[in-house]
Motif scaffolding. Structure first.
Motif, PDB file in Angstrom:
ATOM      1  N   ILE A  62       0.832  -1.211   0.000  1.00 32.02           N
ATOM      2  CA  ILE A  62       0.000   0.000   0.000  1.00 32.02           C
ATOM      3  C   ILE A  62       0.866   1.261   0.000  1.00 32.02           C
ATOM      4  N   LEU A  63       1.987   1.234   0.719  1.00 32.45           N
ATOM      5  CA  LEU A  63       2.819   2.435   0.827  1.00 32.45           C
ATOM      6  C   LEU A  63       3.884   2.501  -0.264  1.00 32.45           C
ATOM      7  N   ASN A  64       4.771   1.503  -0.318  1.00 32.19           N
ATOM      8  CA  ASN A  64       5.940   1.573  -1.205  1.00 32.19           C
ATOM      9  C   ASN A  64       5.607   1.232  -2.659  1.00 32.19           C
ATOM     10  N   ASP A  65       4.869   0.130  -2.853  1.00 31.73           N
ATOM     11  CA  ASP A  65       4.623  -0.313  -4.227  1.00 31.73           C
ATOM     12  C   ASP A  65       3.741   0.655  -4.990  1.00 31.73           C
ATOM     13  N   VAL A  66       2.761   1.225  -4.317  1.00 34.60           N
ATOM     14  CA  VAL A  66       1.903   2.225  -4.976  1.00 34.60           C
ATOM     15  C   VAL A  66       2.741   3.425  -5.394  1.00 34.60           C
ATOM     16  N   GLN A  67       3.676   3.837  -4.528  1.00 28.50           N
ATOM     17  CA  GLN A  67       4.552   4.961  -4.869  1.00 28.50           C
ATOM     18  C   GLN A  67       5.419   4.625  -6.076  1.00 28.50           C
ATOM     19  N   SER A  68       5.907   3.386  -6.146  1.00 28.04           N
ATOM     20  CA  SER A  68       6.737   2.964  -7.284  1.00 28.04           C
ATOM     21  C   SER A  68       5.933   2.967  -8.580  1.00 28.04           C
ATOM     22  N   ILE A  69       4.700   2.491  -8.504  1.00 23.60           N
ATOM     23  CA  ILE A  69       3.833   2.506  -9.696  1.00 23.60           C
ATOM     24  C   ILE A  69       3.594   3.930 -10.146  1.00 23.60           C
ATOM     25  N   ASN A  70       3.305   4.798  -9.202  1.00 25.33           N
ATOM     26  CA  ASN A  70       3.017   6.179  -9.554  1.00 25.33           C
ATOM     27  C   ASN A  70       4.229   6.856 -10.175  1.00 25.33           C
ATOM     28  N   ALA A  71       5.416   6.603  -9.593  1.00 25.54           N
ATOM     29  CA  ALA A  71       6.642   7.181 -10.167  1.00 25.54           C
ATOM     30  C   ALA A  71       6.857   6.666 -11.572  1.00 25.54           C
ATOM     31  N   SER A  72       6.551   5.401 -11.781  1.00 26.11           N
ATOM     32  CA  SER A  72       6.704   4.802 -13.100  1.00 26.11           C
ATOM     33  C   SER A  72       5.711   5.388 -14.089  1.00 26.11           C
ATOM     34  N   MET A  73       4.487   5.593 -13.626  1.00 22.12           N
ATOM     35  CA  MET A  73       3.426   6.018 -14.529  1.00 22.12           C
ATOM     36  C   MET A  73       3.519   7.502 -14.869  1.00 22.12           C
TER      37      MET A  73
END
Length: 617
Positions: free
Chosen positions: A154-165
């Motif tokens: 919820i915290l780290n992976d969502v941030q990684s997806i958002n940075a990627s997107m």
């Protein structure tokens, strides 16, 4: 991108398309940024003609043709900058370059603000959706998944997806746009030299793809180790008293450091592989540039077929293509990290939810007669061993039914089946003759109130913990429930009374106080059926007395299913069921089971003997 990556990227873009107006504005701004950048580069190259060969500037407009586009553009440029003296022309060129650079950077700033807005709202939406979905997942998912892993996703992976997107989708338009624009200018200036540039592109594409694949694999491992770190943190901080009591600081510290080292190791490997992309791209590009410098310089010096101004302009645009090429290489690495995170996030989102909708009063089932378990069999998902076999008993409305048995006999599992935390594998559970699998899940759970051994309280006020699930309760109702739960006396002694913050999981309270708050919460909700799971087993004698008195108030004139550790607390139950290895071996009242002189009598005698010894000492 491969087919699987494209599918992942499409799912990621769903969150972006909601705000398509903002994104469209970003693309429009990017288009103008590229145009102003190209203009500034074009005017920069015009300095050669302006300063050194002003007399050779063509003032005759050439005929339009594909081969003459370069000459036509130069003609319009000269018309714009040509003045009476080279110094005046130089002022115009410098002014145009300053204006185009200023406008470009102003638009870049505005675009950055737009993308920052997109970035924040997408993170918010994704986290909200993921958290809502996680809350709707069945209890079985939590039983087989580390809480630290869920938190990390919820915290780290969502941030990684958002940075990627958000960090790549804009650039996937802008950088190719810049590349196409610059290459088009190269073709216009000299098509032969430009074709030579394309020799290096397939090599670059292969290198970028290979590097990205490795980055994705290692990024996924890094995320998994980060989840492991959070799990260790969650467990250690939550159990810090046990850690300190058993002097396990060094062991927990070593465990954390080892996991942290593994995380750093894989993160560094991912960074090491990803970092080679940009210098490799530039190095291959420089090789091409050196060849072009040699060939183009010879054309200028020897044959005169390629003007110095055109050659300088060609080099400016050629070097300008390196920036988008390097950016595209970095984009691929960022995408692969995002894909690694997306696989984990969408794996959670693809888990089947409970059919849990908003509670509607009409969906609460009628409870006038009782609950009946008929031939119930159950085994936990992914296991072969049956936990319950052929369970048959009834809970009449207004009665108290107690479950007794050794640890692992299946008592708590039966409690989990009634509110459908798990679904049975065989048999049926009915309420007034209606199978609970046919009842709306939110409505079904509205029937039950639970007080368990492991009390769940939140880092909030006493008042808010009591009204949890009943937000519209009045203060008078809260005070009445607290009084009935024998909790009002200690609440009034607290610094802020009902408004006192009790800390995470109620850490500011004793075990007995936490349990009494839990009972007050159940009393306030006033459920038709109460589930009590060894609510007094972990308490001292005085706390047990107060809690048991509160429980007696709680179950008065109410249907209750009780799991009891101390048999003295269930002597007055209407029905006592004795479980062993998932089967019912005895059932009856306290007196009947004592007279039967079997398993229940054995348990009773053991506890009675222990109590007698304690009393003697």
């Amino acid at each position: 991108m491969k087919k699987g990556s494209i599918a992942l990227y499409k799912r990621m873009l769903v969150y972006l398309t909601v705000y398509w107006q903002w994104f469209l504005l970003s693309i429009l701004l990017s288009f103008f940024v590229v145009n102003f950048e190209a203009l500034s580069l074009w005017f920069g190259a015009s300095l050669i003609q302006t300063l050194f060969e002003p007399a050779n500037a063509s003032m005759v407009r050439p005929e339009f043709s594909i081969n003459n586009i370069n000459e036509l553009l130069k003609y319009w440029t000269y018309q714009a900058i040509k003045r009476d003296s080279p110094f005046e022309s130089l002022k115009v060129v410098c002014g145009l370059m300053a204006v185009t650079f200023f406008l470009k950077n102003l638009l870049i700033y505005i675009k950055a603000l737009v993308m920052a807005k997109l970035n924040l709202v997408i993170v918010r939406d994704m986290r909200n959706q993921l958290f809502d979905h996680v809350l709707r997942l069945p209890v079985s998912y939590y039983d087989r998944t580390k809480s630290g892993n869920i938190i990390s996703i919820i915290l780290n992976d969502v941030q990684s997806i958002n940075a990627s997107m958000t960090g790549t989708f804009d650039k996937l338009f802008v950088e190719p746009m810049r590349l196409i624009f610059f290459i088009a200018m190269l073709f216009i200036i000299n098509a032969k030299l430009t074709l030579a540039v394309f020799i290096i592109f397939p090599v670059l594409g292969y290198c970028i793809g290979a590097i990205g694949k490795s980055v994705r694999r290692r990024s996924k491992r890094s995320l998994e180790y980060m989840a492991g770190l959070i799990s260790i943190l969650h467990e250690t901080i939550g159990g810090v008293r046990v850690v300190k009591m058993f002097n396990m600081n060094n062991k927990e510290n070593t465990k954390f450091q080892n996991e942290n080292d593994r995380f750093i190791h894989h993160s560094y490997k991912s960074t090491t592989i990803g970092a080679i992309s940009s210098p490799l791209t530039e190095s291959l590009g420089v090789v091409v540039v050196i060849i072009l410098l040699w060939y183009g310089g010879r054309e200028v010096l020897a044959n005169g077929t390629f003007r110095a101004e055109d050659f300088v302009r060609f080099l400016i645009f050629l070097f300008s293509t390196f920036t988008p090429l390097k950016a595209l290489g970095a984009i691929n690495n960022t995408l692969q990290r995002g894909f690694a995170a997306a696989e984990r996030v969408f794996d959670v989102l693809d888990q089947s939810e409970e059919r849990l909708i908003f509670l509607k009063p009409e969906n609460v089932p009628v409870f006038n007669k009782g609950i009946k378990l008929s031939g119930v069999g159950f085994k936990y998902p992914g296991t072969e061993k049956a936990v319950l076999q052929d369970i048959n008993f009834s809970i009449d409305k207004g009665s108290i039914v107690a479950l007794v048995g050794s640890s692992g006999a299946g008592k708590s599992t039966i409690l989990d089946l009634l509110p459908r935390f798990y679904d049975i594998n065989s048999g049926s559970i009915t309420i007034d003759g209606r199978d609970i699998r046919e009842i709306d899940l939110a409505g079904l759970r509205e029937l039950f109130g639970i007080v368990s051994q492991e009390t769940v309280l939140f880092n909030d006020t006493v008042y808010n913990n009591i009204i949890y699930g009943m937000p519209n309760a009045s203060k008078e109702q809260v005070i009445s429930a607290a009084n009935a739960a024998n909790a009002l006396e200690f609440i009034e002694k607290m610094p802020e009374g009902l408004d006192t913050i009790i800390g995470e999981r109620g850490v500011m309270l004793s075990g007995g106080q936490r349990q009494r708050l839990s009972i007050a919460r159940a009393l306030l909700r006033n459920p038709p059926v109460l589930i009590l799971d060894e609510a007094t087993s972990a308490l001292d004698t005085e706390s047990e007395r107060l809690v048991q008195a509160a429980i007696n108030n709680l179950i008065e004139n109410r249907t209750a299913l009780v799991v009891a550790h101390r048999l003295s607390t269930i002597r007055h139950a209407d029905l006592i069921i004795v479980l062993e290895s998932g089967k019912i071996v005895e059932k009856g009242t306290h007196e009947e089971l004592i007279a039967l002189n079997k398993k229940y009598k054995y348990f009773y005698d053991i506890q009675f003997a222990s109590s007698a010894i304690e009393a003697a000492t």
